[in-house]
Every structure is written in structure tokens, then in C-alpha cells.
Design an enzyme around this catalytic site. Structure first.
Site, PDB file in Angstrom:
ATOM      1  CE  LYS A  34      -2.980  -5.133   8.070  1.00 30.81           C
ATOM      2  NZ  LYS A  34      -2.936  -4.985   6.611  1.00 30.81           N
ATOM      3  CD  GLU A  58     -10.762 -28.207  26.934  1.00 38.09           C
ATOM      4  OE1 GLU A  58     -11.855 -28.742  26.747  1.00 38.09           O
ATOM      5  OE2 GLU A  58     -10.541 -27.005  26.675  1.00 38.09           O
ATOM      6  CB  THR A  62       0.778  -4.058   6.482  1.00 33.25           C
ATOM      7  OG1 THR A  62      -0.490  -3.817   5.891  1.00 33.25           O
ATOM      8  CG2 THR A  62       1.583  -2.785   6.536  1.00 33.25           C
ATOM      9  CG  ASP A  63      -2.796  -7.336   3.371  1.00 35.00           C
ATOM     10  OD1 ASP A  63      -3.083  -6.549   4.285  1.00 35.00           O
ATOM     11  OD2 ASP A  63      -3.408  -7.376   2.290  1.00 35.00           O
ATOM     12  CB  THR A  80      -0.881  -0.004   1.268  1.00 35.63           C
ATOM     13  OG1 THR A  80      -1.760  -1.105   1.176  1.00 35.63           O
ATOM     14  CG2 THR A  80      -1.689   1.265   1.417  1.00 35.63           C
ATOM     15  CE1 TYR A 122      -5.833   0.810  -0.282  1.00 37.19           C
ATOM     16  CE2 TYR A 122      -3.808   0.123  -1.350  1.00 37.19           C
ATOM     17  CZ  TYR A 122      -4.701   0.040  -0.298  1.00 37.19           C
ATOM     18  OH  TYR A 122      -4.449  -0.827   0.730  1.00 37.19           O
TER      19      TYR A 122
HETATM   20  N1  DGL Z   1      -2.661  -5.389  -0.112  1.00 34.68           N
HETATM   21  C1  DGL Z   1      -1.972  -5.089   1.028  1.00 34.68           C
HETATM   22  C2  DGL Z   1      -0.476  -5.420   0.986  1.00 34.68           C
HETATM   23  O1  DGL Z   1       0.254  -5.071   0.078  1.00 34.68           O
HETATM   24  C3  DGL Z   1      -2.272  -3.791   1.529  1.00 34.68           C
HETATM   25  C4  DGL Z   1      -1.884  -3.631   2.940  1.00 34.68           C
HETATM   26  C5  DGL Z   1      -0.656  -2.783   3.110  1.00 34.68           C
HETATM   27  O2  DGL Z   1       0.298  -2.782   2.371  1.00 34.68           O
HETATM   28  O3  DGL Z   1      -0.710  -2.100   4.083  1.00 34.68           O
HETATM   29  O4  DGL Z   1      -0.065  -6.050   1.897  1.00 34.68           O
END
Ligand code: DGL
Length: 327
Positions: A162, A283, A89-90, A13, A23
Site C-alpha cells: 500500500k 555494511e 486496505t490498511d 472502507t 466515515y
Molecule cells: N480503516 C481502513 C481499513 O479498513 C480503511 C482503508 C480501506 O479499507 O481502504 O483498512
């Protein structure tokens, strides 16, 4: 004297640009990204590399292996002080954990990204890049392994999660907390945490051998086991259960997994709950069932560890030990 930092861009992103609906990730080049942080020139000397330009949901393990080789090559050069990786970030949790398990260096390797695209109002990317370069230049971060730096916080690859779909403060480290906080140009270390020595250091650098398939199954009320069986019939060598609570799953899933474990499939009980470890033999009698528990590792990080362990020929008996040592 200014430090020498290598900045490797992979997309995300942070390199995103608005379109008519939302986007697109991974559009802007590293040069464009660095133009939005002119203050960097006062901070460090840097070399910028465009490694790829993708949304991190499209990251895969052969690309990651090549990224590891590049980072290792840069860290092996004495004149380089640290590396920054710009990444979506994903899947940052998986990529950082993978790198942390195999890269051999005490120099800081700092992943950063952003939650808002570069073209948005109050984009968080420029400050995150600035802070990441500051962190990569810091003597204080030597020996901490691969870290994530966003929103003025530094998290270990081992602990980072995350936790929010859109917030700029998405990354947390449940239980352990952050390694450090950045305020202005100062880095405040809050943790004595040091990287644990991984037995896989440099093991993924030579051969780009494909990894064995390891699938994750999310636990829920009245879960069905047939998809787990299907996954193994399609070649999965490892099954990660993102179970309920302390990694629990219903009886029919346990029975199915006992059969699979007896047939040599690595079955790991992790949890769909974000906070707290998965503990052995509470368990479910893991010793009797032939299961491994993930300890502190999330299902997605447990998968990375099992993929590397199986590829490098670690025995089933040793895998539980690895989770305790590295998680
Ligand atoms: N599609 C996501 C990625 O590239 C967007 C999240 C991000 O980059 O923050 O991981």
C-alpha cells in the site's frame, strides 16, 4: 457455464458509510455491497458470507486463522471455482501474505476493497468487487496464490504494497510489477510469476494457538535501543528492524540486537525503504551478528513470516532460508 464464486466480507472502507466528520469502516452488510453491483449476476453464481465487519486496522491473528479455515473449506469443495475476500486496505498486505503462506489450493483467492466509502461520490468499491469476481472466475489466475485486485490491477500477496494513504491506485508491486491488468471483461496477464510452495501450507488450520509476539521498530537518525529491550522484556520473541536504506541501524541498536540474537531472539533486518531487497553482510556483518535479512519482504510481511516460523518451531538457521525462498 458460469463459475461458482464465494464472496467473504470482512469490512473495510468499502463497507463504510459517511458520518458527520468522515466515515465509519465496516458498516454495510455484504448484501448491501453486492446490491451496488447488479452486473455480477451476469458474471458468476455466488454465495455471499458476512464473516465479520471491521476496519482492517482491527484485524488480528486469531480472526485471520478462522478466515483461513473458512477459505480452505470453500476451496476444498470441487464445485467452488474461486474465492473473493472483501477486506480493508490498511492491513491487506499482511492478511493476504498470511493466507498465501498457509492455504492449500491452486484456485484463485482474490482480496479486494476500496479507498472510498460506499456512500462517496465515485466510490471505487463496486468496480473493484466486479473485477475481483472476474479474476476469481479466471482460469488464467490458477496457481498464482492469493492476489489483491483493486483499481483494475492484480498484485501478488508476496509483492503488494500500500503506497498511498488515500489514492484509489494505492497498491503497487515494487520491482516485480503487476501480475495482470483488467480492462472491461478481459484480464491481461503480464507476469509468469507462479506461487512458491510454502512449507506452512495447512499448518495454521487445526489449532488456534496464539502466535509469539514479534514487534517492528522503525529506524531513524539517532535511534534509541531501549524500546527494543523493553519489547523483549515484555515477551517479544522476534524483532523486525525497519532499518534505513539496506536495513541499517546505528551502532548502539546493532549492539543491543547482537545481545538479543545471542539470547535466542530472532532479529530481522528489513527496510523502511519501499523499493529493493535488503542484502546480507553489506555494511552489517549479519553472519557475525546472528541476524536474518528480509530480502524482498517489507517489515510487516517479515513479521508475519517470523510469527508463523516461530510458532511452527522452525530453527533460527532455517529462518534465513525461508526469507530467500518465500520473499
Ligand atoms: N480503516 C481502513 C481499513 O479498513 C480503511 C482503508 C480501506 O479499507 O481502504 O483498512
Amino acid at each position: 457455464m458460469k463459475k461458482n464464486i464465494v464472496i467473504i466480507a470482512t469490512g473495510g472502507t468499502i463497507a463504510g458509510e459517511s458520518n458527520s466528520k468522515g466515515y465509519d469502516s465496516g458498516v454495510l452488510t455484504v448484501e448491501r455491497l453486492l446490491e451496488s453491483v447488479p452486473q455480477l449476476s451476469g458474471l458468476a453464481e455466488f454465495e455471499a458470507i458476512q464473516f465479520c465487519n471491521i476496519g482492517s486496522q482491527d484485524m488480528n491473528f486469531s480472526t485471520l486463522q478462522k478466515l483461513v479455515q473458512l477459505i480452505q473449506e470453500k476451496c476444498d469443495r470441487t464445485e467452488i471455482d474461486g474465492v473473493v475476500v472483501i477486506h480493508g486496505t490498511d492491513t491487506m498486505e499482511e492478511s493476504t501474505f498470511f493466507c498465501d503462506l498457509v492455504i492449500d489450493t491452486d484456485k484463485p483467492i482474490v482480496f479486494t476493497g476500496s479507498m472510498r466509502p460506499n456512500s462517496s461520490l465515485s466510490a471505487d468499491g463496486p468496480l473493484n468487487i466486479y473485477n475481483a469476481v472476474l479474476a476469481a472466475s479466471s482460469e488464467q489466475l490458477h496457481g498464482y496464490g492469493v492476489v489483491v485486485c483493486l483499481n483494475g490491477e492484480i498484485h501478488s500477496a508476496r509483492t503488494v504494497l500500500k503506497s498511498h494513504t488515500t489514492s484509489v491506485g494505492t497498491f503497487i508491486s515494487p520491482v516485480s510489477g503487476v501480475i495482470a491488468t483488467i480492462v472491461g471483461n478481459a484480464l491481461f496477464c503480464q507476469s509468469k510469476y507462479r506461487r512458491l510452495r510454502s512449507p506452512f501450507i495447512r499448518s495454521q488450520l487445526q489449532d488456534l494457538i496464539p502466535f509469539p509476539r514479534v514487534d517492528i521498530f522503525y529506524g531513524y537518525t539517532a535511534m534509541n535501543e531501549d524500546l527494543i529491550e523493553y519489547s523483549v522484556s515484555q515477551g517479544a520473541k522476534g524483532i523486525i528492524l525497519a532499518g534505513m536504506g539496506n536495513g541499517n541501524v546505528n551502532k548502539s541498536v546493532v549492539d543491543c540486537c547482537v545481545r538479543l540474537a545471542a539470547a535466542g531472539i530472532c532479529v530481522v533486518r528489513a527496510s523502511r525503504v519501499a523499493n529493493g531487497p535488503v542484502v546480507r553482510n553489506l555494511e552489517i556483518d549479519d553472519s557475525l551478528c546472528g541476524f536474518v535479512v528480509s530480502g524482498n519482504l517489507s517489515p510487516q510481511k517479515a513479521r508475519v513470516l517470523v510469527m508463523i516460523a516461530l510458532q511452527t518451531g522452525v530453527s533460527m538457521n532455517e529462518i534465513q532460508k525461508l526469507f530467500y525462498e518465500l520473499g
